[in-house]
Design an enzyme around this catalytic site. Structure first.
Site, mmCIF file in Angstrom:
data_model
loop_
_atom_site.group_PDB
_atom_site.id
_atom_site.type_symbol
_atom_site.label_atom_id
_atom_site.label_comp_id
_atom_site.label_asym_id
_atom_site.label_seq_id
_atom_site.Cartn_x
_atom_site.Cartn_y
_atom_site.Cartn_z
ATOM 1 N N TYR A 62 10.224 -44.837 -52.333
ATOM 2 C CA TYR A 62 9.207 -44.554 -53.341
ATOM 3 C C TYR A 62 9.678 -43.474 -54.317
ATOM 4 O O TYR A 62 9.810 -42.310 -53.957
ATOM 5 C CB TYR A 62 7.882 -44.150 -52.692
ATOM 6 C CG TYR A 62 7.314 -45.176 -51.723
ATOM 7 C CD1 TYR A 62 7.695 -46.518 -51.793
ATOM 8 C CD2 TYR A 62 6.410 -44.820 -50.745
ATOM 9 C CE1 TYR A 62 7.195 -47.464 -50.908
ATOM 10 C CE2 TYR A 62 5.890 -45.762 -49.853
ATOM 11 C CZ TYR A 62 6.294 -47.080 -49.940
ATOM 12 O OH TYR A 62 5.799 -48.011 -49.063
ATOM 13 N N SER A 91 -1.494 -51.995 -48.849
ATOM 14 C CA SER A 91 -2.200 -52.570 -50.004
ATOM 15 C C SER A 91 -3.543 -53.187 -49.584
ATOM 16 O O SER A 91 -3.862 -54.325 -49.960
ATOM 17 C CB SER A 91 -1.329 -53.615 -50.725
ATOM 18 O OG SER A 91 -0.098 -53.061 -51.126
ATOM 19 N N PRO A 92 -4.358 -52.437 -48.818
ATOM 20 C CA PRO A 92 -5.633 -53.003 -48.336
ATOM 21 C C PRO A 92 -6.655 -53.201 -49.444
ATOM 22 O O PRO A 92 -7.650 -53.900 -49.244
ATOM 23 C CB PRO A 92 -6.119 -51.944 -47.333
ATOM 24 C CG PRO A 92 -5.522 -50.666 -47.817
ATOM 25 C CD PRO A 92 -4.172 -51.038 -48.374
ATOM 26 N N LEU A 93 -6.382 -52.614 -50.616
ATOM 27 C CA LEU A 93 -7.268 -52.824 -51.776
ATOM 28 C C LEU A 93 -6.674 -53.864 -52.717
ATOM 29 O O LEU A 93 -7.050 -53.940 -53.892
ATOM 30 C CB LEU A 93 -7.470 -51.494 -52.521
ATOM 31 C CG LEU A 93 -8.167 -50.404 -51.702
ATOM 32 C CD1 LEU A 93 -8.117 -49.061 -52.423
ATOM 33 C CD2 LEU A 93 -9.621 -50.791 -51.415
ATOM 34 N N GLY A 94 -5.734 -54.659 -52.197
ATOM 35 C CA GLY A 94 -5.114 -55.674 -53.045
ATOM 36 C C GLY A 94 -4.449 -55.047 -54.253
ATOM 37 O O GLY A 94 -4.562 -55.543 -55.363
ATOM 38 N N GLY A 142 -5.245 -52.508 -55.767
ATOM 39 C CA GLY A 142 -6.260 -52.042 -56.714
ATOM 40 C C GLY A 142 -7.162 -53.152 -57.217
ATOM 41 O O GLY A 142 -8.268 -52.905 -57.688
ATOM 42 N N GLY A 199 -12.281 -54.025 -58.353
ATOM 43 C CA GLY A 199 -13.002 -54.478 -59.547
ATOM 44 C C GLY A 199 -12.605 -53.732 -60.815
ATOM 45 O O GLY A 199 -13.201 -53.956 -61.870
HETATM 46 N N1 LIG Z 1 5.537 -51.424 -46.225
HETATM 47 C C1 LIG Z 1 5.574 -51.884 -47.437
HETATM 48 O O1 LIG Z 1 6.396 -52.729 -47.802
HETATM 49 C C2 LIG Z 1 4.578 -51.368 -48.442
HETATM 50 C C3 LIG Z 1 4.403 -52.015 -49.681
HETATM 51 C C4 LIG Z 1 3.446 -51.505 -50.575
HETATM 52 C C5 LIG Z 1 2.697 -50.405 -50.216
HETATM 53 N N2 LIG Z 1 2.905 -49.776 -49.015
HETATM 54 C C6 LIG Z 1 2.128 -48.580 -48.611
HETATM 55 O O2 LIG Z 1 0.751 -48.888 -48.642
HETATM 56 C C7 LIG Z 1 0.048 -47.963 -49.453
HETATM 57 C C8 LIG Z 1 -1.163 -48.602 -50.091
HETATM 58 O O3 LIG Z 1 -0.819 -49.756 -50.819
HETATM 59 P P1 LIG Z 1 -0.874 -49.827 -52.400
HETATM 60 O O4 LIG Z 1 -0.924 -48.463 -52.951
HETATM 61 O O5 LIG Z 1 0.213 -50.763 -52.788
HETATM 62 O O6 LIG Z 1 -2.195 -50.636 -52.722
HETATM 63 P P2 LIG Z 1 -3.761 -50.408 -52.499
HETATM 64 O O7 LIG Z 1 -4.007 -49.306 -51.571
HETATM 65 O O8 LIG Z 1 -4.293 -51.752 -52.171
HETATM 66 O O9 LIG Z 1 -4.256 -50.063 -53.978
HETATM 67 C C9 LIG Z 1 -3.792 -48.941 -54.684
HETATM 68 C C10 LIG Z 1 -4.348 -49.029 -56.093
HETATM 69 O O10 LIG Z 1 -5.772 -49.014 -56.036
HETATM 70 C C11 LIG Z 1 -6.290 -47.960 -56.812
HETATM 71 N N3 LIG Z 1 -7.426 -47.382 -56.047
HETATM 72 C C12 LIG Z 1 -7.363 -46.759 -54.857
HETATM 73 N N4 LIG Z 1 -8.611 -46.431 -54.429
HETATM 74 C C13 LIG Z 1 -9.458 -46.865 -55.385
HETATM 75 C C14 LIG Z 1 -10.867 -46.812 -55.520
HETATM 76 N N5 LIG Z 1 -11.638 -46.270 -54.582
HETATM 77 N N6 LIG Z 1 -11.414 -47.346 -56.651
HETATM 78 C C15 LIG Z 1 -10.647 -47.898 -57.613
HETATM 79 N N7 LIG Z 1 -9.301 -47.986 -57.523
HETATM 80 C C16 LIG Z 1 -8.709 -47.470 -56.422
HETATM 81 C C17 LIG Z 1 -5.162 -46.964 -56.995
HETATM 82 O O11 LIG Z 1 -5.334 -46.302 -58.216
HETATM 83 P P3 LIG Z 1 -4.577 -44.920 -58.584
HETATM 84 O O12 LIG Z 1 -3.116 -45.205 -58.430
HETATM 85 O O13 LIG Z 1 -4.987 -44.693 -59.979
HETATM 86 O O14 LIG Z 1 -5.068 -43.891 -57.655
HETATM 87 C C18 LIG Z 1 -3.941 -47.883 -56.988
HETATM 88 O O15 LIG Z 1 -3.718 -48.406 -58.275
HETATM 89 C C19 LIG Z 1 1.123 -47.489 -50.443
HETATM 90 O O16 LIG Z 1 0.771 -46.262 -51.049
HETATM 91 C C20 LIG Z 1 2.330 -47.386 -49.538
HETATM 92 O O17 LIG Z 1 2.296 -46.173 -48.807
HETATM 93 C C21 LIG Z 1 3.819 -50.263 -48.126
#
Ligand SMILES: NC(=O)c1ccc[n+]([C@@H]2O[C@H](COP(=O)([O-])OP(=O)(O)OC[C@H]3O[C@@H](n4cnc5c(N)ncnc54)[C@H](OP(=O)(O)O)[C@@H]3O)[C@@H](O)[C@H]2O)c1
Length: 333
Positions: free
Chosen positions: A54, A211-214, A216, A220
């Site tokens: 990252y 990526s549990p929020l897809g 982001g 919505g």
């Molecule tokens: N193992 C792997 O291959 C892998 C791959 C991807 C991710 N990950 C890990 O998983 C973590 C989470 O996944 P992710 O970050 O990809 O996706 P995510 O948690 O599904 O979504 C993150 C996105 O949602 C937005 N968000 C978060 N909370 C929100 C809320 N309450 N309301 C509106 N928007 C919201 C964030 O905005 P902001 O950025 O503006 O805060 C960001 O753009 C990563 O940080 C990483 O540590 C692991």
């Protein structure tokens, strides 16, 4: 914050994905991110997830500032195996993935990468060390054998795999107990629902949905690809191509309706659904904003009815692959 278990540690059932603080989703804001990390502990969000990938090490360095005075309160996870810096790898002949990295699971690389991560994080050990992607040129027994040596030497407390297949998890677990499997899982990504998730339950392994929020989308807040910055990683994802994105909004509509009934945010409903899928699931929503951190932490208090869980579980699969084609060849290995 309610707690769940990873290995022998209790962690807040909602964790914190730190990737977006340094990479992938818009511009970093270190000052706000450090506030998020500090507030996270006050809310019981003590499971922090990073990786050497990252920001090519920048995310681990950012966390080092937050960890200084609170190291023992944090369950810290990092990952190795996706290599940007070719001077570190013996796999010189591999073609780089679309994202620019290659995968290295050799014992030599395992030993090198942990020392680099510990030095960037400025800590003596990590609680959980994941192989980020399985290297199909190296038998998993060799990679996990080298990871097990890190447990013996105290650099690592527990081992994890990311995006690993059922067969790989079984073989790895036979070499050394695997504490956690981290793979993408959410309302619109159910790939591992019927195989890896039940296997983890059977073997006593925590499943960490990333990526549990897809990414982001399920909150919505993203209605069009134009809502994303020009350098945003999601512009490369087939699911965010305009036509697929429009179809996928049907999923968000259902989440938004249920959220209104609970006077909650769509993000909280998406996370409550993930939590409802098994006591061994510990999602790590990512954010760099205090407001979102607080909303996500509060999803621990949202209880969905059986009917709502069934309705959310019945939503149509997402249109479009979750990664560009080149990157899809690295998952479920
Ligand atoms: N193992 C792997 O291959 C892998 C791959 C991807 C991710 N990950 C890990 O998983 C973590 C989470 O996944 P992710 O970050 O990809 O996706 P995510 O948690 O599904 O979504 C993150 C996105 O949602 C937005 N968000 C978060 N909370 C929100 C809320 N309450 N309301 C509106 N928007 C919201 C964030 O905005 P902001 O950025 O503006 O805060 C960001 O753009 C990563 O940080 C990483 O540590 C692991």
């Amino acid at each position: 914050m309610k707690q769940r278990k990873i290995a022998n540690s209790l962690v807040g059932e909602i964790g914190l994905g730190c990737m977006g603080m340094s990479w992938a989703y818009g511009s970093p804001d270190d000052e706000e991110s450090l506030k998020v990390l500090s507030r996270a502990l006050e809310l019981g969000v003590n499971h922090w997830d990073t990786a050497d990938l990252y920001g090519a090490g920048e995310n681990e360095k950012l966390l080092s500032h937050a960890l200084k005075s609170v190291r023992d309160q944090v369950f810290l996870a990092t990952k190795f195996g996706n290599v940007y810096d070719r001077s570190l790898t013996s796999h010189q002949d591999l073609v780089a993935s679309q994202a620019g990295w290659i995968v290295d699971g050799t014992p030599e690389y395992v030993r090198k990468s942990i020392d680099l991560s510990l030095s960037r994080l400025q800590v003596d050990y990590v609680d959980l060390y994941y192989q980020h992607r399985v290297d199909d040129r190296v038998p998993i027994e060799e990679t996990v054998g080298a990871m097990a040596e890190l447990v013996k030497s105290g650099k690592v407390k527990a081992l994890g795999l990311s995006e690993a297949s059922v067969e790989t998890i079984r073989r790895a677990h036979a070499v050394h107990p695997i504490a956690a499997v981290q793979s993408e899982f959410s309302l619109w990504t159910r790939d591992y629902h019927d195989d890896v998730i039940p296997l983890c339950k059977e073997l006593g392994i925590a499943f960490v949905p990333y990526s549990p929020l897809g990414r982001g989308f399920l909150t919505g807040q993203i209605k069009s690809v134009n809502d994303l910055a020009d350098n945003d990683w999601r512009r490369m994802s087939p699911r965010f191509e305009e036509e697929n994105l429009r179809k996928n909004l049907q999923i968000v509509d259902i989440v938004t309706e249920i959220a209104a009934d609970h006077e909650a945010k769509p993000a909280q409903i998406a996370l409550a659904w993930v939590l409802s899928q098994g006591e061994h699931l510990t999602p790590i929503p990512g954010t760099k904003r205090l407001k979102y951190l607080e909303e996500n932490a509060a999803s621990s208090e949202v209880t969905l009815t059986e009917k709502e869980i069934a309705l959310l579980s019945s939503v149509v699969p997402a249109a479009g692959m979750r990664y560009p084609e080149g990157s899809m060849s690295f998952v479920n290995r």
